[in-house]
Scaffold this motif. Structure first.
Motif, mmCIF file in Angstrom:
data_model
loop_
_atom_site.group_PDB
_atom_site.id
_atom_site.type_symbol
_atom_site.label_atom_id
_atom_site.label_comp_id
_atom_site.label_asym_id
_atom_site.label_seq_id
_atom_site.Cartn_x
_atom_site.Cartn_y
_atom_site.Cartn_z
ATOM 1 N N PRO A 1 9.166 -1.972 34.300
ATOM 2 C CA PRO A 1 9.479 -3.371 34.596
ATOM 3 C C PRO A 1 10.695 -3.837 33.804
ATOM 4 O O PRO A 1 10.995 -3.286 32.741
ATOM 5 C CB PRO A 1 8.208 -4.087 34.139
ATOM 6 C CG PRO A 1 7.705 -3.245 33.016
ATOM 7 C CD PRO A 1 8.026 -1.828 33.399
ATOM 8 N N PRO A 2 11.375 -4.905 34.301
ATOM 9 C CA PRO A 2 12.528 -5.440 33.572
ATOM 10 C C PRO A 2 12.059 -6.200 32.324
ATOM 11 O O PRO A 2 10.894 -6.568 32.210
ATOM 12 C CB PRO A 2 13.179 -6.389 34.586
ATOM 13 C CG PRO A 2 12.052 -6.806 35.469
ATOM 14 C CD PRO A 2 11.133 -5.629 35.568
ATOM 15 N N SER A 3 12.961 -6.387 31.402
ATOM 16 C CA SER A 3 12.589 -7.089 30.169
ATOM 17 C C SER A 3 12.247 -8.553 30.439
ATOM 18 O O SER A 3 11.412 -9.146 29.742
ATOM 19 C CB SER A 3 13.718 -6.991 29.148
ATOM 20 O OG SER A 3 14.923 -7.544 29.687
ATOM 21 N N VAL A 4 12.882 -9.161 31.455
ATOM 22 C CA VAL A 4 12.594 -10.550 31.818
ATOM 23 C C VAL A 4 12.407 -10.632 33.329
ATOM 24 O O VAL A 4 13.186 -10.065 34.103
ATOM 25 C CB VAL A 4 13.735 -11.506 31.399
ATOM 26 C CG1 VAL A 4 13.432 -12.936 31.846
ATOM 27 C CG2 VAL A 4 13.949 -11.456 29.907
ATOM 28 N N THR B 1 0.419 8.397 25.758
ATOM 29 C CA THR B 1 0.401 6.977 26.118
ATOM 30 C C THR B 1 1.752 6.332 25.799
ATOM 31 O O THR B 1 2.356 6.617 24.760
ATOM 32 C CB THR B 1 -0.705 6.242 25.342
ATOM 33 O OG1 THR B 1 -1.966 6.842 25.634
ATOM 34 C CG2 THR B 1 -0.739 4.764 25.715
ATOM 35 N N SER B 2 2.219 5.453 26.713
ATOM 36 C CA SER B 2 3.435 4.668 26.483
ATOM 37 C C SER B 2 3.173 3.225 26.875
ATOM 38 O O SER B 2 2.307 2.938 27.720
ATOM 39 C CB SER B 2 4.612 5.223 27.296
ATOM 40 O OG SER B 2 5.076 6.429 26.756
ATOM 41 N N ARG B 3 3.963 2.338 26.256
ATOM 42 C CA ARG B 3 3.793 0.905 26.503
ATOM 43 C C ARG B 3 5.128 0.290 26.929
ATOM 44 O O ARG B 3 6.195 0.728 26.510
ATOM 45 C CB ARG B 3 3.276 0.198 25.253
ATOM 46 C CG ARG B 3 1.943 0.740 24.759
ATOM 47 C CD ARG B 3 1.533 0.099 23.442
ATOM 48 N NE ARG B 3 0.318 0.716 22.927
ATOM 49 C CZ ARG B 3 -0.908 0.330 23.264
ATOM 50 N NH1 ARG B 3 -1.065 -0.686 24.109
ATOM 51 N NH2 ARG B 3 -1.966 0.938 22.777
ATOM 52 N N ALA B 4 5.017 -0.760 27.735
ATOM 53 C CA ALA B 4 6.186 -1.549 28.137
ATOM 54 C C ALA B 4 5.730 -2.987 28.350
ATOM 55 O O ALA B 4 4.527 -3.269 28.483
ATOM 56 C CB ALA B 4 6.821 -0.991 29.402
ATOM 57 N N SER B 5 6.688 -3.887 28.402
ATOM 58 C CA SER B 5 6.330 -5.298 28.615
ATOM 59 C C SER B 5 7.476 -6.024 29.311
ATOM 60 O O SER B 5 8.619 -5.542 29.334
ATOM 61 C CB SER B 5 6.015 -5.987 27.282
ATOM 62 O OG SER B 5 7.167 -6.018 26.450
#
Length: 367
Positions: free
Chosen positions: A276-279, A354-358
């Motif tokens: 996903p994009p940062s914003v 495992t990886s994370r994004a936001s």
């Protein structure tokens, strides 16, 4: 006159001692014939001898007690048992076994017989050995052969990330997972098989590896991939190009067996930097879709878990109110409102880790 006087004197002495004159011993010569010196052949004889015997008891006596004048001449040797000897079996030692299992050992067995005039033994037809049956010329040797059978180790598919370490597995396991850069050892273990089976490996690209050889590799792969003395296949510094099915073939004189394992190279999941994009910006009241995409992974192994700005946790294929996670891992929010703006996090879990994004969701209200 002297003999008469002696007889009278003897009779008188016998009378005085209470002995009947008829019981007085006499002595005479006796010719004794002995046993034959052979049971067969052409030289058997019966020896004889002249002895002095007590005529009353037949016991041997001193020769001086018998009259020398009456001593008979020694009879000639009497021929006896002058007949051909039967053949006899000559049995040799067993030779080596013809095979390691279910083999045969052989030996020489023949009949021989004494020649006429006892001139030595010579081979003769078997029917001349009439005293016993001909001994066996062969016997079984070696153990029973057993076809090879690989040990097949059944394991449950992993449900948690694969540890980052060297892996040892058995050929016959359905799937083996390993991180790149580590060493994979695939053991070829037999439940049974005699004699010891030979092992050959076929790699995913079709290359064959046999005992004493390293396969048709380039120099780099020749350093990385080899078969150990016990038949195990060892792959050092494993990489994505090594992924695929590895086949072991066990073979001996009794048969062949094949077993295989699929090797999957797992890597730490990495999110696409743009998805996903940062914003993420959305107008209030609209439906918002936030995609989650990994740069490289096995899609069937991925689990996406989203956490909304309001704290709702959702997995792929689940929903809660206006929030839902589609089967492809995309987060869907229906009728977005200003109160739902904030940070949305996603966790990607695979067998590789495992990886994370936001992404920061900004809601724009229409005025």
């Amino acid at each position: 006159m002297f003999k008469a006087t002696l007889l009278l004197l003897c009779s008188a002495l016998c009378f005085l001692n209470g002995i009947d004159s008829q019981e007085m011993p006499g002595y005479d010569w006796k010719v004794i014939i002995g046993s034959c010196t052979a049971v067969c052949g052409s030289n058997g004889v019966k020896p004889s001898m002249v002895v002095c015997q007590n005529t009353r008891t037949a016991a041997s006596a001193d020769l001086s007690l018998c009259s020398k004048e009456k001593m008979p001449a020694s009879p000639p040797l009497l021929p006896c048992n002058r007949k051909p000897c039967p053949g006899e079996w000559v049995i040799g030692n067993y030779g080596p076994c013809s095979d390691v299992c279910n083999g045969v050992q052989s030996r020489d067995v023949y009949c021989r017989q004494l020649q006429e005039n006892d001139r030595g033994m010579i081979p003769v037809p078997d029917d001349e050995c009439t005293d016993s049956a001909k001994p066996s010329t062969q016997q079984s040797c070696g153990e029973s052969c057993i076809a090879p059978k690989f040990y097949r180790h059944e394991i449950e598919p992993p449900s948690s990330p694969i540890p980052r370490q060297n892996i040892v597995c058995y050929v016959g396991e359905e799937t083996t997972y390993i991180h790149p850069g580590y060493t994979l050892t695939i053991d070829a273990v037999f439940e049974e098989g005699y004699p010891t089976p030979n092992v050959m490996w076929t790699l995913p690209d079709g290359t064959t590896v046999v005992a004493g050889g390293d396969g048709d590799f380039d120099d780099d792969d020749r350093r990385r991939i080899h078969m150990s003395k016990n038949g195990s296949l060892v792959v050092h510094d494993i990489r994505q190009s090594d992924e695929g099915t590895y086949v072991a073939i066990g073979e001996n004189v009794a048969g062949t067996d094949r077993a295989q394992t699929k090797v999957v190279i797992v890597e730490l999941p990495v999110f696409n930097t743009e998805i996903p994009p940062s914003v993420t910006t959305v107008h209030a009241g609209n439906r918002l879709l936030i995609r989650a995409e990994l740069m490289k992974t096995h899609a069937s192994d991925v689990t996406f878990v989203w956490t909304t700005a309001t704290g709702v946790v959702l997995r792929r294929g689940k929903s809660s109110g206006k929030f839902s996670v589609l089967t492809n891992g995309t987060l869907a929010i229906d009728d977005v409102q200003e109160g739902e703006a904030g940070t949305y996090g996603v966790v990607a879990r695979t067998l590789g880790g495992t990886s994370r994004a936001s992404t920061q969701v900004v809601v724009i209200d229409y005025e």
